[in-house]
Design a protein around this motif. Structure first.
Motif, PDB file in Angstrom:
ATOM      1  N   MET A   1       0.822  -1.195   0.000  1.00  0.00           N
ATOM      2  CA  MET A   1       0.000   0.000   0.000  1.00  0.00           C
ATOM      3  C   MET A   1       0.869   1.263   0.000  1.00  0.00           C
ATOM      4  SD  MET A   1      -3.178   0.720  -0.004  1.00  0.00           S
ATOM      5  CE  MET A   1      -4.483   1.713   0.556  1.00  0.00           C
ATOM      6  N   LYS A   2       1.991   1.199   0.727  1.00  0.00           N
ATOM      7  CA  LYS A   2       2.872   2.366   0.790  1.00  0.00           C
ATOM      8  C   LYS A   2       3.485   2.676  -0.567  1.00  0.00           C
ATOM      9  CE  LYS A   2       4.209   1.759   5.591  1.00  0.00           C
ATOM     10  NZ  LYS A   2       5.316   1.517   6.517  1.00  0.00           N
ATOM     11  N   ILE A   3       3.800   1.631  -1.320  1.00  0.00           N
ATOM     12  CA  ILE A   3       4.400   1.827  -2.636  1.00  0.00           C
ATOM     13  C   ILE A   3       3.406   2.509  -3.576  1.00  0.00           C
ATOM     14  CG2 ILE A   3       5.323   0.630  -4.652  1.00  0.00           C
ATOM     15  CD1 ILE A   3       6.437  -1.467  -2.711  1.00  0.00           C
ATOM     16  N   VAL A   4       2.154   2.121  -3.496  1.00  0.00           N
ATOM     17  CA  VAL A   4       1.122   2.723  -4.349  1.00  0.00           C
ATOM     18  C   VAL A   4       0.948   4.196  -3.996  1.00  0.00           C
ATOM     19  CG1 VAL A   4      -1.330   2.657  -4.944  1.00  0.00           C
ATOM     20  CG2 VAL A   4      -0.062   0.530  -4.672  1.00  0.00           C
ATOM     21  N   ILE A   5       0.952   4.517  -2.717  1.00  0.00           N
ATOM     22  CA  ILE A   5       0.783   5.905  -2.284  1.00  0.00           C
ATOM     23  C   ILE A   5       1.961   6.756  -2.749  1.00  0.00           C
ATOM     24  CG2 ILE A   5       0.686   7.396  -0.246  1.00  0.00           C
ATOM     25  CD1 ILE A   5      -0.885   5.126   1.129  1.00  0.00           C
ATOM     26  N   VAL A   6       3.172   6.241  -2.572  1.00  0.00           N
ATOM     27  CA  VAL A   6       4.358   6.985  -3.006  1.00  0.00           C
ATOM     28  C   VAL A   6       4.366   7.149  -4.521  1.00  0.00           C
ATOM     29  CG1 VAL A   6       6.879   6.900  -3.124  1.00  0.00           C
ATOM     30  CG2 VAL A   6       5.717   6.345  -0.990  1.00  0.00           C
ATOM     31  N   LEU A   7       3.971   6.121  -5.247  1.00  0.00           N
ATOM     32  CA  LEU A   7       3.911   6.204  -6.705  1.00  0.00           C
ATOM     33  C   LEU A   7       2.892   7.252  -7.148  1.00  0.00           C
ATOM     34  CD1 LEU A   7       4.824   5.033  -9.445  1.00  0.00           C
ATOM     35  CD2 LEU A   7       2.932   3.432  -9.244  1.00  0.00           C
ATOM     36  N   LEU A   8       1.733   7.279  -6.513  1.00  0.00           N
ATOM     37  CA  LEU A   8       0.723   8.279  -6.869  1.00  0.00           C
ATOM     38  C   LEU A   8       1.199   9.684  -6.529  1.00  0.00           C
ATOM     39  CD1 LEU A   8      -2.615   6.522  -5.897  1.00  0.00           C
ATOM     40  CD2 LEU A   8      -1.912   7.278  -8.153  1.00  0.00           C
ATOM     41  N   LEU A   9       1.876   9.858  -5.403  1.00  0.00           N
ATOM     42  CA  LEU A   9       2.417  11.169  -5.063  1.00  0.00           C
ATOM     43  C   LEU A   9       3.458  11.615  -6.090  1.00  0.00           C
ATOM     44  CD1 LEU A   9       2.757  11.020  -1.185  1.00  0.00           C
ATOM     45  CD2 LEU A   9       1.274  12.525  -2.511  1.00  0.00           C
ATOM     46  N   PHE A  10       4.297  10.682  -6.531  1.00  0.00           N
ATOM     47  CA  PHE A  10       5.283  11.004  -7.557  1.00  0.00           C
ATOM     48  C   PHE A  10       4.589  11.420  -8.852  1.00  0.00           C
ATOM     49  CE2 PHE A  10       7.878   9.653 -11.184  1.00  0.00           C
ATOM     50  CZ  PHE A  10       8.961  10.484 -10.992  1.00  0.00           C
ATOM     51  N   LEU A  11       3.536  10.708  -9.250  1.00  0.00           N
ATOM     52  CA  LEU A  11       2.808  11.062 -10.468  1.00  0.00           C
ATOM     53  C   LEU A  11       2.127  12.421 -10.354  1.00  0.00           C
ATOM     54  CD1 LEU A  11       1.245   7.616 -11.429  1.00  0.00           C
ATOM     55  CD2 LEU A  11       3.092   8.830 -12.598  1.00  0.00           C
ATOM     56  N   ILE A  12       1.620  12.734  -9.159  1.00  0.00           N
ATOM     57  CA  ILE A  12       0.992  14.036  -8.937  1.00  0.00           C
ATOM     58  C   ILE A  12       2.011  15.154  -9.102  1.00  0.00           C
ATOM     59  CG2 ILE A  12      -0.063  15.498  -7.163  1.00  0.00           C
ATOM     60  CD1 ILE A  12      -1.487  12.927  -6.169  1.00  0.00           C
ATOM     61  N   PHE A  13       3.188  14.980  -8.501  1.00  0.00           N
ATOM     62  CA  PHE A  13       4.221  16.007  -8.628  1.00  0.00           C
ATOM     63  C   PHE A  13       4.758  16.095 -10.051  1.00  0.00           C
ATOM     64  CE2 PHE A  13       4.734  15.591  -3.929  1.00  0.00           C
ATOM     65  CZ  PHE A  13       4.405  16.914  -3.638  1.00  0.00           C
ATOM     66  N   ALA A  14       4.844  14.968 -10.752  1.00  0.00           N
ATOM     67  CA  ALA A  14       5.295  14.983 -12.139  1.00  0.00           C
ATOM     68  C   ALA A  14       4.287  15.726 -13.021  1.00  0.00           C
ATOM     69  CB  ALA A  14       5.497  13.561 -12.648  1.00  0.00           C
ATOM     70  N   SER A  15       3.018  15.526 -12.772  1.00  0.00           N
ATOM     71  CA  SER A  15       1.987  16.228 -13.537  1.00  0.00           C
ATOM     72  C   SER A  15       2.032  17.725 -13.246  1.00  0.00           C
ATOM     73  CB  SER A  15       0.609  15.662 -13.185  1.00  0.00           C
ATOM     74  OG  SER A  15      -0.396  16.373 -13.841  1.00  0.00           O
ATOM     75  N   LEU A  16       2.267  18.081 -12.010  1.00  0.00           N
ATOM     76  CA  LEU A  16       2.382  19.494 -11.656  1.00  0.00           C
ATOM     77  C   LEU A  16       3.606  20.119 -12.322  1.00  0.00           C
ATOM     78  CD1 LEU A  16       1.108  21.720  -9.951  1.00  0.00           C
ATOM     79  CD2 LEU A  16       2.575  21.006  -8.067  1.00  0.00           C
ATOM     80  N   GLY A  17       4.702  19.389 -12.351  1.00  0.00           N
ATOM     81  CA  GLY A  17       5.903  19.881 -13.014  1.00  0.00           C
ATOM     82  C   GLY A  17       5.716  20.032 -14.516  1.00  0.00           C
ATOM     83  N   SER A  18       5.018  19.084 -15.126  1.00  0.00           N
ATOM     84  CA  SER A  18       4.776  19.197 -16.563  1.00  0.00           C
ATOM     85  C   SER A  18       3.848  20.370 -16.867  1.00  0.00           C
ATOM     86  CB  SER A  18       4.206  17.896 -17.120  1.00  0.00           C
ATOM     87  OG  SER A  18       2.905  17.670 -16.645  1.00  0.00           O
TER      88      SER A  18
END
Length: 62
Positions: A1-18
């Motif tokens: 579950m922790k890996i999924v949460i960290v992955l989603l947070l990374f995707l959120i920040f990547a989308s914000l950066g893009s």
């Protein structure tokens, strides 16, 4: 579950950066910024829902 949460947070920040990149590059003439921010909002809502469901069913202890 922790890996999924960290992955989603990374995707959120990547989308914000893009979105920031497209805002600077396109100078507001294209819809890529809006699409990127819409994706970020969708991922954030999905993460919030996932956390609520995980807490409800006991996958995430309080």
């Amino acid at each position: 579950m922790k890996i999924v949460i960290v992955l989603l947070l990374f995707l959120i920040f990547a989308s914000l950066g893009s979105a920031l990149y497209y805002l600077v590059k396109d100078k507001g003439n294209d819809t890529r910024v809006v699409k990127s921010l819409t994706l970020r909002i969708g991922l954030s809502l999905f993460l919030f829902t996932l956390l609520m469901v995980g807490t409800y069913f006991g996958f995430i202890p309080l």
